[in-house]
Design a protein around this motif. Structure first.
Motif, PDB file in Angstrom:
ATOM      1  N   THR A 141      16.681 -21.667   1.031  1.00 31.63           N
ATOM      2  CA  THR A 141      16.913 -20.221   1.010  1.00 31.63           C
ATOM      3  C   THR A 141      15.696 -19.538   1.631  1.00 31.63           C
ATOM      4  O   THR A 141      14.552 -19.774   1.211  1.00 31.63           O
ATOM      5  N   LEU A 142      15.939 -18.697   2.660  1.00 34.63           N
ATOM      6  CA  LEU A 142      14.848 -18.062   3.380  1.00 34.63           C
ATOM      7  C   LEU A 142      14.220 -16.957   2.525  1.00 34.63           C
ATOM      8  O   LEU A 142      14.925 -16.047   2.055  1.00 34.63           O
ATOM      9  N   ILE A 143      12.892 -17.010   2.331  1.00 37.45           N
ATOM     10  CA  ILE A 143      12.158 -16.001   1.557  1.00 37.45           C
ATOM     11  C   ILE A 143      11.464 -14.997   2.483  1.00 37.45           C
ATOM     12  O   ILE A 143      11.603 -13.789   2.320  1.00 37.45           O
ATOM     13  N   SER A 144      10.724 -15.495   3.492  1.00 37.98           N
ATOM     14  CA  SER A 144      10.029 -14.574   4.397  1.00 37.98           C
ATOM     15  C   SER A 144       9.626 -15.298   5.669  1.00 37.98           C
ATOM     16  O   SER A 144       9.509 -16.514   5.692  1.00 37.98           O
ATOM     17  N   VAL A 145       9.420 -14.501   6.742  1.00 35.40           N
ATOM     18  CA  VAL A 145       8.931 -15.005   8.023  1.00 35.40           C
ATOM     19  C   VAL A 145       7.757 -14.106   8.437  1.00 35.40           C
ATOM     20  O   VAL A 145       7.885 -12.880   8.476  1.00 35.40           O
ATOM     21  N   SER A 146       6.599 -14.723   8.752  1.00 35.61           N
ATOM     22  CA  SER A 146       5.422 -13.958   9.170  1.00 35.61           C
ATOM     23  C   SER A 146       4.989 -14.434  10.546  1.00 35.61           C
ATOM     24  O   SER A 146       4.465 -15.546  10.705  1.00 35.61           O
ATOM     25  N   LEU A 147       5.247 -13.585  11.581  1.00 35.91           N
ATOM     26  CA  LEU A 147       4.806 -13.932  12.923  1.00 35.91           C
ATOM     27  C   LEU A 147       3.313 -13.732  13.084  1.00 35.91           C
ATOM     28  O   LEU A 147       2.693 -14.365  13.951  1.00 35.91           O
ATOM     29  N   ASP A 148       2.718 -12.857  12.274  1.00 41.30           N
ATOM     30  CA  ASP A 148       1.269 -12.661  12.344  1.00 41.30           C
ATOM     31  C   ASP A 148       0.549 -13.932  11.905  1.00 41.30           C
ATOM     32  O   ASP A 148      -0.437 -14.350  12.516  1.00 41.30           O
ATOM     33  N   GLU A 149       1.013 -14.517  10.839  1.00 43.57           N
ATOM     34  CA  GLU A 149       0.377 -15.726  10.318  1.00 43.57           C
ATOM     35  C   GLU A 149       1.069 -16.994  10.822  1.00 43.57           C
ATOM     36  O   GLU A 149       0.628 -18.109  10.500  1.00 43.57           O
ATOM     37  N   LEU A 150       2.138 -16.816  11.643  1.00 43.76           N
ATOM     38  CA  LEU A 150       2.926 -17.953  12.146  1.00 43.76           C
ATOM     39  C   LEU A 150       3.298 -18.905  11.008  1.00 43.76           C
ATOM     40  O   LEU A 150       3.015 -20.104  11.023  1.00 43.76           O
ATOM     41  N   SER A 151       3.971 -18.310  10.007  1.00 43.85           N
ATOM     42  CA  SER A 151       4.391 -19.108   8.858  1.00 43.85           C
ATOM     43  C   SER A 151       5.764 -18.664   8.385  1.00 43.85           C
ATOM     44  O   SER A 151       6.218 -17.544   8.689  1.00 43.85           O
ATOM     45  N   ILE A 152       6.412 -19.555   7.620  1.00 44.32           N
ATOM     46  CA  ILE A 152       7.725 -19.269   7.049  1.00 44.32           C
ATOM     47  C   ILE A 152       7.716 -19.771   5.613  1.00 44.32           C
ATOM     48  O   ILE A 152       7.189 -20.843   5.323  1.00 44.32           O
ATOM     49  N   ARG A 153       8.282 -18.966   4.694  1.00 41.46           N
ATOM     50  CA  ARG A 153       8.349 -19.333   3.279  1.00 41.46           C
ATOM     51  C   ARG A 153       9.818 -19.525   2.899  1.00 41.46           C
ATOM     52  O   ARG A 153      10.657 -18.652   3.171  1.00 41.46           O
ATOM     53  N   VAL A 154      10.109 -20.662   2.275  1.00 39.29           N
ATOM     54  CA  VAL A 154      11.487 -20.994   1.899  1.00 39.29           C
ATOM     55  C   VAL A 154      11.494 -21.514   0.471  1.00 39.29           C
ATOM     56  O   VAL A 154      10.457 -21.928  -0.072  1.00 39.29           O
TER      57      VAL A 154
END
Length: 850
Positions: A782-795
């Motif tokens: 389940t997708l929680i967040s996407v951060s292009l600034d930090e080039l990270s994804i939280r699931v």
């Protein structure tokens, strides 16, 4: 694709399977159709007087009765050894799969192919056959010569495989059968027999034979369908529990306490008429023992059927008990079948005047085949006359002798039953041969038939459908002769108009000459008023003789009916624009002429197929018109598409082709000088045109590649174990290392970065054009967040744990396409399901989840 329906709706249809046939056919027309409407108590009260004729199947028959699936006849019999017709089996299969709802859509629709069966009395089963054809239970309506023909074991094996949706496994099965009569199982039947044996739907006989041509009886079909229900149905009208252990049985209250694996201790009520069976195996053969509920004791392992909270059926897995039981022998008897012989009583050879020991004397009998035998009489033996009354031995009378085995191993006669010994002859068509109970049914006319028993020592080699004359003493055949069959089929050769004779090549390749009746009936597809002149050379025809003297001229060998079959099935040998050479279903090699505008259908073919696209061993259906093939449909072909992992010469000097897109999933084929290699429309090109990484299609016969077609692109997967200039080596299973050439876009440093990685190589013109590292982790989150600034994804995973992964700096696979990472912003809705592939903590691919 055949659909196996395992829901409650399908189960509700099961209760109609055997009982429903009652209202549809004359064969089972008198069977009671009310079993489904009976209560459990009424089903428990069903008494059948002839189950001892097939005692080995009584447990399964009783379970089907309890389920309301099958019932007896109004006269209190079950007739377990009556044959099952093919059309009845098809109806049962359609209902077992819950396909009756689908039948409704055929009511107002025409079927351009069903005309083939018109006039054969199959209108009642029309929608069943159409539904069966639609769902793969039958391939076409002319698959059988006579749908009213009794179903044999090999035919039933094929039907069961089609029911469970494992036809491809049966066709691909290369394992060897080990039955003693495996030579009687045709090559196209062996895979089906393997599957039903592996799935425990059907098995062989104790003598290690399968008997593929033996007629299926009601008893055998009961066992077969119980096997099917137990293996492929997840819900039942009655609940079935396995592996329970009796803790205590209280006869006064009929309460049984059982320890189960899943639910611990359970207390049930035992129905007063609960059936109890013990089914041990002795000498490889199951023996049926009946027990009474009063014999239930602690420590016994049981399987049982439950109606509500009441047990109605029990099978003992063992009779090991915590204390020695005091078994009442009045309730304990075995059903093993008496050993008996038939013969004429001639004289008493020796008398035991003292009456000591197990013998009372020795008598001489003469078997129906004329052999003289001496047997010992047991103390207290009984004799019954032909009317069932007590009697004494009568000289020259025919008796059935029942034997018992004494403790010292000696067999003695303990009962003699007089039989009708009048000598008779009977001529007709063999309607049923059942070697299990030594029965033969001979049909003299459509309304008149007789059932005979095969006397000991008589070997019958005829099969259902043959025309024979049997010689018998009463019901016991002692001799027979084969006459001309009631029908024949083969390829039309010519017609002699002066002699009014038809020439054809039969299924065994022999030329036959038949005289035509004056009022011949002709049936030729797409010909409104056919004559004999409309039959063309090599047309496949079926002829029927005047066995019942319809013309009343005593010419029983005249042909009164000819049917031209315009659809044939076979296996391709060669094919070109003028003719097709194939092996038909009877193993005869034939040549069929090809029409100018022939239509070719090959499933999965992307372009319009032509005759040249047919391959050796393709299984095809040919449609003929005016003696020429105008339509070819491929319904089975041994072909595999994949990537060449290696092509090399082994130590024996033979060339092998290793095919497979992954080193752990590969096939090896033998390449011979006869193997054809094709690229686009270029035939017979050199093997040198085949490279590692090349996408190919391989047609094969066993482990031999018969035809290889090159495709321009492909992929291969494996672990990188070495590299050099424009080269990568992958680890294989059939060979230690395989080299793949790359394009000049990859530098040495690029290739070095893939060392030890599991990769997917993508090819174009046999060179690696792209390398993709396969993910170490591929899960749905389940997708929680996407951060292009930090080039990270939280699931978040389904178990609630959260993960944070890095994103690449530039591009990645997004929904299957390589795109900029910036495309991720706003692309997916938060808390939506996404499928993420990760390598070394970095996301390499993301796409929508389920």
């Amino acid at each position: 694709m055949l659909k196996v329906i395992r829901n409650r709706v399908a189960i509700n249809h099961l209760i109609y399977i055997l009982v429903g046939i009652v209202a549809l056919t004359m064969v089972i027309g008198s069977e009671a159709a009310t079993a489904k409407e009976m209560s459990i108590d009424q089903r428990m009260d069903v008494e059948l007087s002839d189950l001892q004729l097939a005692a080995w199947a009584e447990p399964e028959i009783r379970q089907l009765i309890l389920r309301g699936t099958i019932g007896g006849y109004p006269d209190g019999t079950f007739r377990p050894n009556n044959p099952i017709r093919k059309v009845e089996a098809i109806v049962m299969a359609v209902r077992a799969l819950g396909l009756e709802q689908e039948m409704g859509q055929f009511t107002d629709l025409s079927d351009p192919y069903f005309y083939i069966l018109e006039g054969q009395g199959l209108d009642w089963a029309k929608d069943y056959l159409r539904t069966a054809r639609r769902n793969g239970l039958i391939l076409n309506y002319v698959e059988e010569l006579d749908w009213y023909e009794p179903a044999n074991r090999a035919w039933m094996a094929r039907l069961m495989v089609r029911m469970i949706g494992k036809v491809d496994e049966a066709r691909d099965n290369q394992q060897r059968l080990f039955f003693q009569d495996r030579h009687q199982i045709l090559p196209n039947q062996q895979g089906y027999v393997q599957v039903v044996q592996r799935e425990r739907l059907m098995s062989g006989y104790p003598d290690n034979t399968f008997r593929p041509n033996a007629t299926m009886t009601r008893a055998e079909l009961s066992v077969l369908f119980m096997n099917y229900f137990n293996s492929y149905m997840t819900d039942y009208t009655l609940h079935k529990y396995n592996y329970g252990t009796i803790e205590e049985y209280l006869p006064a209250s009929r309460e049984l306490i059982v320890r189960t694996r899943e639910q611990g201790l359970k207390k049930y009520t035992v129905h007063p008429k609960t059936l109890v069976f013990f089914l041990p195996t002795q000498g490889g053969e199951r023996v049926v023992h009946k027990r009474n509920v009063s014999n239930l004791l602690p420590g016994q392992s049981i399987d049982y059927l439950l109606a509500g909270n009441e047990i109605v059926y029990i099978e003992l897995r063992n009779e090991n008990m915590r204390s020695q039981p005091n078994i009442n022998r009045d309730f304990n008897f075995d059903i093993r079948g008496d050993i008996y012989y038939v013969g004429f009583y001639r004289e008493q050879v020796q008398a035991n005047n003292q009456g000591q020991g197990s013998q009372l004397g020795t008598v001489r009998f003469e078997t129906v085949t004329g052999e003289s035998q001496q047997y010992a009489l047991a103390q207290g033996y009984t004799v019954t006359d032909i009317n069932g009354n007590p009697s004494s031995l009568k000289k020259d009378a025919l008796y059935r002798m029942y034997f018992s085995q004494m403790e010292d191993g000696e067999q003695v006669i303990h009962r003699l039953v007089e039989q009708d010994g009048r000598r008779t002859t009977y001529t007709g068509e063999v309607a049923m041969v059942n070697p299990v109970n030594s029965q033969v049914m001979v049909r003299h006319t459509q309304q008149q038939s007789e059932t005979f028993l095969i006397a000991d020592g008589i070997r019958l080699t005829f099969q259902s459908g043959e025309y024979v004359r049997v010689y018998a003493y009463g019901d016991y055949i002692y001799n027979w002769e084969r006459l001309r069959p009631i029908s024949d089929e083969g390829y039309f050769s010519k017609y002699d108009s002066e002699r009014h004779e038809l020439y054809l090549t039969d299924r065994w390749g022999k030329e036959q000459i038949y005289t035509l009746a004056e009022n011949i009936q002709l049936s030729i597809p797409r010909v409104s008023r056919p004559t004999v002149d409309d039959i063309h050379e090599d047309d496949y025809v079926r002829v029927r003789f005047d066995r019942y003297d319809q013309n009343r001229n005593n010419k029983y060998d005249e042909v009164v009916q000819i049917q031209v079959v315009n659809q044939l099935m076979g296996s391709i040998i060669t094919a070109n624009s003028s003719r097709i050479t194939f092996v038909d279903e009877h193993g005869i090699e034939r040549i069929a002429r090809v029409a100018d505008n022939v239509a070719v259908t090959i499933p999965g073919n992307r372009q319009r197929a032509e005759i040249r696209d047919l391959r050796k061993h393709d299984r095809v259906q040919l449609r003929l018109h005016q003696g020429k093939v105008d339509q070819v449909t491929v319904f089975q072909r041994n072909v595999q598409e994949g990537v060449v992992f290696d092509l090399r010469v082994i130590d024996t000097g033979e060339t092998i082709l290793i095919l497979g897109d992954h080193p752990y999933n590969q096939q090896v084929y033998l390449v011979t000088p006869d193997t054809r290699v094709q690229w686009q429309r270029f035939d017979n090109i050199s093997l040198r045109e085949i490279y590692t990484g090349q996408q190919v299609r391989v047609w094969y016969d066993g482990d031999e590649a018969t035809h290889i077609e090159l495709v321009d692109s492909g992929t291969v997967k494996g672990q990188v174990i070495d590299y050099a200039y424009q080269s990568l080596w992958l680890q294989g299973t059939q060979t230690p290392r395989v080299r793949f050439m790359t394009t000049d876009k990859f530098s040495d440093s690029d290739l070095r970065g893939y060392m030890g990685q599991i990769v997917e190589l993508q090819f174009q013109d046999s060179r690696v054009t792209n390398i993709r590292i396969l993910p170490e982790d591929a899960r749905e989150y389940t997708l929680i967040s996407v951060s292009l600034d930090e080039l990270s994804i939280r699931v978040r995973a389904d178990d609630g744990k959260q993960f944070v992964y890095w994103l690449p700096e530039e591009t990645m696979l997004i929904d299957g396409y390589r795109q900029s990472v910036e495309k991720l912003e706003g692309l997916y809705r938060l808390r939506s399901k996404v499928e993420v592939e990760v390598v070394n903590g970095m996301v390499v691919s993301i796409k929508n989840g389920s």
